[in-house]
Design a protein around this motif. Sequence first.
Motif, PDB file in Angstrom:
ATOM      1  N   GLU A  28       0.753  -1.206  -0.102  1.00 38.73           N
ATOM      2  CA  GLU A  28      -0.116   0.021   0.102  1.00 38.73           C
ATOM      3  C   GLU A  28       0.782   1.300   0.210  1.00 38.73           C
ATOM      4  O   GLU A  28       1.862   1.525   0.688  1.00 38.73           O
ATOM      5  CB  GLU A  28      -0.944   0.089   1.291  1.00 38.73           C
ATOM      6  CG  GLU A  28      -1.819  -1.147   1.199  1.00 38.73           C
ATOM      7  CD  GLU A  28      -2.754  -0.990   2.375  1.00 38.73           C
ATOM      8  OE1 GLU A  28      -3.023  -0.029   3.279  1.00 38.73           O
ATOM      9  OE2 GLU A  28      -3.594  -1.980   2.562  1.00 38.73           O
ATOM     10  N   SER A  29       0.620   2.319  -0.797  1.00 39.42           N
ATOM     11  CA  SER A  29       1.320   3.394  -0.855  1.00 39.42           C
ATOM     12  C   SER A  29       1.210   4.208   0.384  1.00 39.42           C
ATOM     13  O   SER A  29       0.380   4.186   1.150  1.00 39.42           O
ATOM     14  CB  SER A  29       0.737   4.308  -2.147  1.00 39.42           C
ATOM     15  OG  SER A  29      -0.701   4.606  -1.776  1.00 39.42           O
ATOM     16  N   HIS A  30       2.488   5.216   0.634  1.00 40.55           N
ATOM     17  CA  HIS A  30       2.497   5.917   1.743  1.00 40.55           C
ATOM     18  C   HIS A  30       1.876   7.116   1.066  1.00 40.55           C
ATOM     19  O   HIS A  30       1.282   7.619   0.082  1.00 40.55           O
ATOM     20  CB  HIS A  30       3.910   6.213   1.944  1.00 40.55           C
ATOM     21  CG  HIS A  30       4.758   4.869   2.140  1.00 40.55           C
ATOM     22  ND1 HIS A  30       4.364   4.151   3.339  1.00 40.55           N
ATOM     23  CD2 HIS A  30       5.561   4.143   1.417  1.00 40.55           C
ATOM     24  CE1 HIS A  30       5.025   2.984   3.200  1.00 40.55           C
ATOM     25  NE2 HIS A  30       5.747   2.947   2.130  1.00 40.55           N
ATOM     26  N   GLU A  31       1.950   8.349   2.005  1.00 41.81           N
ATOM     27  CA  GLU A  31       1.089   9.666   1.753  1.00 41.81           C
ATOM     28  C   GLU A  31       1.832  10.500   0.496  1.00 41.81           C
ATOM     29  O   GLU A  31       1.184  10.871  -0.289  1.00 41.81           O
ATOM     30  CB  GLU A  31       1.274  10.510   3.038  1.00 41.81           C
ATOM     31  CG  GLU A  31       0.553  10.050   3.952  1.00 41.81           C
ATOM     32  CD  GLU A  31       0.422  11.035   5.264  1.00 41.81           C
ATOM     33  OE1 GLU A  31       1.199  11.880   4.964  1.00 41.81           O
ATOM     34  OE2 GLU A  31      -0.116  10.621   6.218  1.00 41.81           O
ATOM     35  N   GLU A  32       3.368  10.277   0.321  1.00 45.05           N
ATOM     36  CA  GLU A  32       4.059  11.078  -0.506  1.00 45.05           C
ATOM     37  C   GLU A  32       4.626   9.933  -1.648  1.00 45.05           C
ATOM     38  O   GLU A  32       5.289  10.675  -2.524  1.00 45.05           O
ATOM     39  CB  GLU A  32       4.905  12.137   0.008  1.00 45.05           C
ATOM     40  CG  GLU A  32       4.139  13.083   1.007  1.00 45.05           C
ATOM     41  CD  GLU A  32       5.336  13.922   1.468  1.00 45.05           C
ATOM     42  OE1 GLU A  32       6.283  13.733   1.075  1.00 45.05           O
ATOM     43  OE2 GLU A  32       4.910  14.936   1.978  1.00 45.05           O
ATOM     44  N   SER A  33       4.510   8.725  -1.402  1.00 46.12           N
ATOM     45  CA  SER A  33       5.342   7.951  -2.313  1.00 46.12           C
ATOM     46  C   SER A  33       4.746   6.469  -2.233  1.00 46.12           C
ATOM     47  O   SER A  33       3.966   6.129  -1.619  1.00 46.12           O
ATOM     48  CB  SER A  33       6.832   7.822  -1.673  1.00 46.12           C
ATOM     49  OG  SER A  33       6.921   7.254  -0.569  1.00 46.12           O
TER      50      SER A  33
ATOM     51  N   GLY B  55       1.233   8.754  -9.137  1.00 45.69           N
ATOM     52  CA  GLY B  55       0.596   8.268  -8.071  1.00 45.69           C
ATOM     53  C   GLY B  55       0.229   6.964  -8.143  1.00 45.69           C
ATOM     54  O   GLY B  55      -0.786   6.532  -7.428  1.00 45.69           O
TER      55      GLY B  55
ATOM     56  N   ASP C  25       0.471   3.106  -6.610  1.00 46.94           N
ATOM     57  CA  ASP C  25       0.500   2.436  -5.499  1.00 46.94           C
ATOM     58  C   ASP C  25       1.782   1.596  -5.036  1.00 46.94           C
ATOM     59  O   ASP C  25       2.029   1.637  -3.688  1.00 46.94           O
ATOM     60  CB  ASP C  25      -0.833   1.354  -5.155  1.00 46.94           C
ATOM     61  CG  ASP C  25      -2.137   2.034  -5.298  1.00 46.94           C
ATOM     62  OD1 ASP C  25      -2.446   3.121  -4.491  1.00 46.94           O
ATOM     63  OD2 ASP C  25      -3.125   1.653  -6.152  1.00 46.94           O
TER      64      ASP C  25
END
Length: 403
Positions: free
Chosen positions: A197-202, A285, A287
Amino acid sequence: MEIVILVVVIALVVILGAGGLVVGSRRKKKQLPPAAPPSPPKVTAPPAEPHVGDEAEAPREEPRRTVEEVPLPGATAAPEALEEVQLPPAPAIEQPEPSAGRLVRLRSRLSRSQNTLGKGLLTLLSRERLDEDTWEEVEDILITADVGVAPTQELVERLRTRVRVLGTRTPAELRSLLREELLTLVDPGLDRVLHTESHEESPAVVLVVGVNGTGKTTTTGKLARVLVADGRSVVLGAADTFRAAAADQLQTWGERVGARTVRGPEGGDPASIAFDAVKEGIAEGADTVLIDTAGRLHTKTGLMDELGKVKRVVEKHGPVDEVLLVLDATTGQNGLIQARVFAEVVDITGIVLTKLDGTAKGGIVIAVQRELGVPVKLVGLGEGADDLAPFEPEAFVDALIGE
């Protein structure tokens, strides 16, 4: 007298000289024959114009065309027709089957391991008398299946104790007993979740590592299908620049599920390509970013150091969430040696066991987890595009011992 002679000689000389002059003057006045008239200058006639041959056709007038009307070389249609040429349609995006429950659906692929390990153990434990020879045969089956010496000794000791306590050994009881003990060795309590799962900025970053020949690039492509099937958007990084076909192979896998592949020149810097792949994942953007690294032999110290460099460069964007080590299940104990060396270079977070369908050594799952303290997260059970399955301990043990 002498004077008279001198005068006479002088006179003779004068007379003779005068006579010569007269003769010379006469000769000069002699008439020469008249000269012939000059011939006119010779003029060369110009070459004759070529004539039409007897068999040649008479020239005929043709309508004149403008520059715009003359077709270009190789063109077979008018410009308007050329504009209407249809381009080949883009390849259709495939929709992979859901990853949940894949191992249950692929249970039959474990038939070889099942026949050797599970059924072999049940046959031995069903004997009327379990003597030392029988227990040694049990140990031999477990070691042959690559369970490992220490886990084998633990399993046999627990089985002997429980069989002695139970007293009776019906087939159902033995199967239940063996299932419990094998499940304990496989350790269902390990965290087998893929952190994608992606992080807030990466995006989440997954490094796929392993030696040549383990199916690493194919596994990366199949993993992309697993993630897409679970609703993730994926970017692929072709950081295996030492094998000419690796980038093309990975790009083909990506195109089938609509995942973009970031690649570089053959022989380029793998760390740079990995860095660009994560950068592209941030821009899109995405994931998850999956990075396929070069297949490094565990004996090549320089290449192993380079793998560490790839990980450090990627971490400039953000954390590396998963480092998956791809092992060929058919290599047995040699796979454990590879696993140890890779674990010294990068922090392995999970194991992917490929070719588990073609081996009788299903116990490698237990051995590699014991060796590294790292869970098996995925298993390859065939050559099909959707034959990579999340590892489920209960389904795996049930497949080993049969119904």
